[in-house]
Design an enzyme around this catalytic site. Structure first.
Site, short mmCIF file in Angstrom:
data_model
loop_
_atom_site.label_atom_id
_atom_site.label_comp_id
_atom_site.label_asym_id
_atom_site.label_seq_id
_atom_site.Cartn_x
_atom_site.Cartn_y
_atom_site.Cartn_z
N GLU A 52 0.85 -1.21 0.00
CA GLU A 52 0.00 0.00 0.00
C GLU A 52 0.87 1.25 0.00
O GLU A 52 0.59 2.23 -0.70
CB GLU A 52 -0.93 -0.02 1.22
N GLU B 247 -3.14 -10.31 3.75
CA GLU B 247 -4.19 -9.98 4.73
C GLU B 247 -5.18 -11.12 4.92
O GLU B 247 -5.56 -11.47 6.03
CB GLU B 247 -4.93 -8.71 4.30
#
Ligand code: 1HE
Length: 268
Positions: free
Chosen positions: A122, A142
């Site tokens: 990110e 994740e």
């Protein structure tokens, strides 16, 4: 008004000013694989809030050690045992930092090695240019950790690789590296040697552009993605009105007119 950057205030980021106003910003917790704790995020907010007004012409964003960034500090997250509202606010601080990067107008070149995973991806996807080397790999683990992305991956990583690949990466924990990572758009440059050296070369090259041109490139394009086509075209005309008439550009235009300016050739 030019602001000063007080480098002594930064603990988790190592900051170095180079010539031409190029700064190297290094995530500096290699023993934790540069995992992003809340203090690191706050330092990113601080630096990228000031950089556009401090004469920073370009940034190389790097990670100390063998890995660029291991994403969210999972130990801090575990120990804090956050409430939903607490973690929402954590994510909003990540967005504050990453939006300052993407929309701030200062070119950011990410030098990637080793793991660029979870929140590390990110962060990397908030830079304007990504350089990978032969050790670099990308993943969004994740799903396997019982988590979801919270630092803008659903927007920025999806912009890079497309929705189908993004969902596949999250569902399967798929890891991309090498030529395949470059081909799907996770990095624009792949080098056999040092990604840092290449990123420095690119940052110095970008720093040769006029600051107002770089500001427009590294803020307007992103803003325009959020607009309707009609509004984006209007905004483009307004930005071009300002940038393309800047007094500092006259010497470059004159050099083209008198044939002393460089021509664009196939081999660069
Ligand atoms: C960490 C972290 C971390 C390492 N938070 N401390 N991110 C992940 O799921 C990636 C988790 N990390 C890893 O898979 C591996 O650590 C690496 C592949 C990055 C590196 O492996 P390796 O073998 O070199 O290191 P290591 O032995 O796993 O870790 C070394 C130390 O770094 C160790 O600490 P120590 O005190 O025991 O020495 C690890 O605990 C520490 N460390 N990664 C905290 N991530 C806004 S939402 C974003 C959602 C996410 O980002 S999810 C997280 C995804």
């Amino acid at each position: 008004m030019t602001l000063q950057i007080d480098t002594a205030r930064f603990k988790n980021l190592a900051l170095e000013a180079h010539e031409n106003g190029v700064w190297v910003v290094t995530l500096n917790r290699p023993s934790k694989r540069n995992a992003l704790d809340i203090d690191t995020i706050e330092e990113l907010v601080d630096f990228f809030s000031v950089a556009p007004r401090a004469g920073v012409s370009a940034v190389v964003l790097a990670g100390a050690g063998d890995h660029f960034c291991a994403g969210l500090d999972l130990i801090e997250h575990h120990d804090e045992d956050r409430s939903p509202a607490d973690f929402m606010h954590v994510c909003l601080r990540w967005h504050e930092a990453f939006n300052k990067m993407e929309y701030g107008g200062v070119p950011i070149i990410a030098a990637l090695q080793g793991a660029v995973v979870g929140g590390g991806l990110e962060l990397a996807s908030s830079a304007h240019v990504r350089v990978m080397d032969e050790t670099t790999y990308f993943a969004l683990p994740e799903g396997q950790r019982g988590l979801f992305t919270g630092g803008g991956a659903t927007i920025r990583v999806t912009d890079l690789v497309g929705k189908a690949r993004m969902i596949d990466m999250m569902l399967m924990g798929r890891v991309y590296s090498g030529a395949e990572a470059e081909e799907v758009g996770l990095a624009q440059y792949r080098v056999e040697g040092s990604s840092f050296d290449k990123a420095m070369e690119l940052a110095n090259r970008a720093a040769e552009n006029l600051p107002l041109s770089n500001f427009a490139i590294c803020s307007a394009v992103s803003h325009m993605q959020n607009m309707s086509a009609m509004d984006a075209a209007y905004a483009e005309a307004v930005v071009a009105g300002v940038v393309n008439t800047q007094p500092d550009a006259r010497a470059r235009l004159a050099a083209f007119a008198d044939k002393s300016g460089a021509r664009i050739r196939r081999d660069g």
